[in-house]
Design an enzyme around this catalytic site. Structure first.
Site, mmCIF file in Angstrom:
data_model
loop_
_atom_site.group_PDB
_atom_site.id
_atom_site.type_symbol
_atom_site.label_atom_id
_atom_site.label_comp_id
_atom_site.label_asym_id
_atom_site.label_seq_id
_atom_site.Cartn_x
_atom_site.Cartn_y
_atom_site.Cartn_z
ATOM 1 N N ASP A 1 0.845 -1.204 0.000
ATOM 2 C CA ASP A 1 0.000 0.000 0.000
ATOM 3 C C ASP A 1 0.877 1.250 0.000
ATOM 4 O O ASP A 1 0.382 2.375 -0.044
ATOM 5 C CB ASP A 1 -1.019 -0.012 1.145
ATOM 6 C CG ASP A 1 -0.383 -0.040 2.518
ATOM 7 O OD1 ASP A 1 0.861 -0.124 2.615
ATOM 8 O OD2 ASP A 1 -1.138 0.014 3.521
ATOM 9 N N SER A 2 2.211 1.042 -0.010
ATOM 10 C CA SER A 2 3.132 2.158 -0.255
ATOM 11 C C SER A 2 2.816 2.795 -1.611
ATOM 12 O O SER A 2 3.272 3.906 -1.885
ATOM 13 C CB SER A 2 4.587 1.662 -0.225
ATOM 14 O OG SER A 2 4.748 0.495 -1.012
ATOM 15 N N ASP B 1 -1.112 -6.281 -0.351
ATOM 16 C CA ASP B 1 -1.185 -5.604 0.948
ATOM 17 C C ASP B 1 -2.631 -5.182 1.206
ATOM 18 O O ASP B 1 -3.236 -4.487 0.376
ATOM 19 C CB ASP B 1 -0.299 -4.350 0.855
ATOM 20 C CG ASP B 1 0.375 -4.021 2.149
ATOM 21 O OD1 ASP B 1 0.188 -4.744 3.140
ATOM 22 O OD2 ASP B 1 1.135 -3.025 2.162
ATOM 23 N N LYS C 1 -1.049 -9.478 2.961
ATOM 24 C CA LYS C 1 -0.298 -9.002 4.134
ATOM 25 C C LYS C 1 -1.213 -8.105 4.948
ATOM 26 O O LYS C 1 -1.944 -7.288 4.380
ATOM 27 C CB LYS C 1 0.948 -8.229 3.703
ATOM 28 C CG LYS C 1 1.718 -7.636 4.896
ATOM 29 C CD LYS C 1 3.061 -7.108 4.497
ATOM 30 C CE LYS C 1 3.057 -5.736 3.926
ATOM 31 N NZ LYS C 1 2.478 -4.683 4.792
ATOM 32 N N GLU D 1 -1.253 -5.653 8.682
ATOM 33 C CA GLU D 1 -0.440 -5.042 9.733
ATOM 34 C C GLU D 1 -1.028 -5.357 11.100
ATOM 35 O O GLU D 1 -2.245 -5.477 11.244
ATOM 36 C CB GLU D 1 -0.381 -3.520 9.529
ATOM 37 C CG GLU D 1 0.314 -3.116 8.238
ATOM 38 C CD GLU D 1 0.448 -1.601 8.078
ATOM 39 O OE1 GLU D 1 0.100 -0.847 9.014
ATOM 40 O OE2 GLU D 1 0.915 -1.177 6.996
ATOM 41 N N GLU E 1 9.395 -4.115 10.491
ATOM 42 C CA GLU E 1 9.746 -2.800 9.922
ATOM 43 C C GLU E 1 10.268 -1.867 11.002
ATOM 44 O O GLU E 1 9.655 -1.718 12.067
ATOM 45 C CB GLU E 1 8.517 -2.183 9.223
ATOM 46 C CG GLU E 1 8.834 -0.810 8.639
ATOM 47 C CD GLU E 1 7.853 -0.305 7.594
ATOM 48 O OE1 GLU E 1 6.914 -1.044 7.224
ATOM 49 O OE2 GLU E 1 8.043 0.839 7.135
HETATM 50 O O1 KIV Z 1 3.509 -1.120 1.592
HETATM 51 C C1 KIV Z 1 4.679 -1.515 1.594
HETATM 52 O O2 KIV Z 1 5.453 -1.306 0.651
HETATM 53 C C2 KIV Z 1 5.118 -2.278 2.758
HETATM 54 C C3 KIV Z 1 6.563 -2.634 2.849
HETATM 55 C C4 KIV Z 1 7.365 -1.450 3.151
HETATM 56 C C5 KIV Z 1 6.800 -3.734 3.811
HETATM 57 O O3 KIV Z 1 4.336 -2.576 3.602
#
Ligand code: KIV
Length: 294
Positions: A44-45, A83, A113, A115, A182
């Site tokens: 989600d970056s 994510d 993924k 969090e 992280e």
């Molecule tokens: O969203 C992302 O890119 C991440 C990584 C930095 C682990 O969660």
């Protein structure tokens, strides 16, 4: 052969480092796969590096599904993890099941993924029970940036470190197949890595994790809004693009591009109907960038 979560577990058991990288589209996924990346994370970056937001919070499930689809098309043999965005899994395990199910079905990824530590263990358990592999993510969790007050290293005090170790155990026991660590001190990441049986994937967590993850734009020098301390730039692709695009603009303006070599001619009777177009100035092939630089 397609990489699976079993291969990732075997890598930990054999002590082979796991290389994970983000990607957000077909072309970069194809390049990442060709370079041998073990896991592609559609992070989600993308909210920051693709959409230009200040945080990851505005990213939607539809955004992640759209980008993940393109990545899966570019890297069909690679383990692709989607994510789960803010507020698409935190409300209840049922909400997580429905939304993670959508990601798997509509985007074709092999895992998701999420969090959070011990408080997400029940959700992880439920997802794994129905066949959705889950990667955990503890330490600095960007979706909680408003709670943590910024991108700060986590786990510096004994109580925080103890909590993070307990979080890692809770996620591993719930069935997470790997855990992202992280921004935490390397000693703490080393302790977590030694204590849990599933692979740890670090970002800003030192060299003792079972693998590393980085953001595509950070390691390629594509993102200049800020440069995280944990990233190494392996190339200055942003500078290269600026130079190449600048040259293109200059050549369009000076009529150096396109030349006849980039066009087609009419043939036969049709050609005879049309007068030759006036030749642009200059009409010759320009020197290649390599020749120019020499
Ligand atoms: O969203 C992302 O890119 C991440 C990584 C930095 C682990 O969660």
């Amino acid at each position: 052969m397609k990489t699976t979560i079993r291969h990732i577990q075997q890598k930990k058991e054999r002590g082979e480092p796991i290389a994970m990288l983000t990607a957000y589209d077909y072309t970069s996924a194809k390049l990442a796969a060709a370079a041998g990346v073990d896991i592609i994370l559609v992070g989600d970056s993308l909210g920051m590096v693709i959409q230009g937001h200040e945080t990851t919070l505005p990213v939607t499930l539809d955004d992640i599904i759209y980008h993940t689809r393109t990545v899966v098309r570019g890297a069909p043999e690679t383990l692709v993890v989607a994510d789960m965005p803010f507020m698409t899994y935190q409300v209840s395990p049922e909400q997580a099941l429905l939304n993670a199910g959508r990601a798997m079905q509509e985007a074709g990824c092999q895992a998701v993924k999420i969090e959070g530590g011990a408080h997400m263990a029940e959700t992880v358990r439920r997802l794994v029970q129905v066949g959705i592999p889950v990667m955990g993510h503890i330490g600095l969790t960007p979706q909680s940036v408003n709670q943590t007050g910024g991108w700060r290293v986590q786990g510096r005090s004994t109580s925080e470190a103890d909590r993070l170790i307990a979080d890692a155990h809770a996620l591993a026991e719930a069935g997470a197949f790997a855990i992202v660590l992280e921004l935490m001190p390397l000693e703490l990441a080393a302790a977590v890595t030694a204590q849990v049986a599933v692979p740890t994937i670090g970002i800003g967590a030192g060299p003792h994790c079972d693998g590393q993850v980085q953001v595509w734009h950070d390691i390629l020098g594509l993102f200049s809004d800020f440069q995280p301390k944990h990233a190494r730039r392996y190339a200055e692709v942003g500078a290269l693009i600026r130079q190449a695009v600048g040259q293109y603009v200059e050549e369009v303006r000076s009529h150096a591009f396109p030349t006849e070599a980039h066009a087609t001619h009419l043939a036969g009777e049709v050609a005879a109907l049309y007068a030759p177009a006036p030749a642009p100035q200059p009409a010759t092939e320009p020197a290649s960038p390599a020749t120019k630089a020499a």
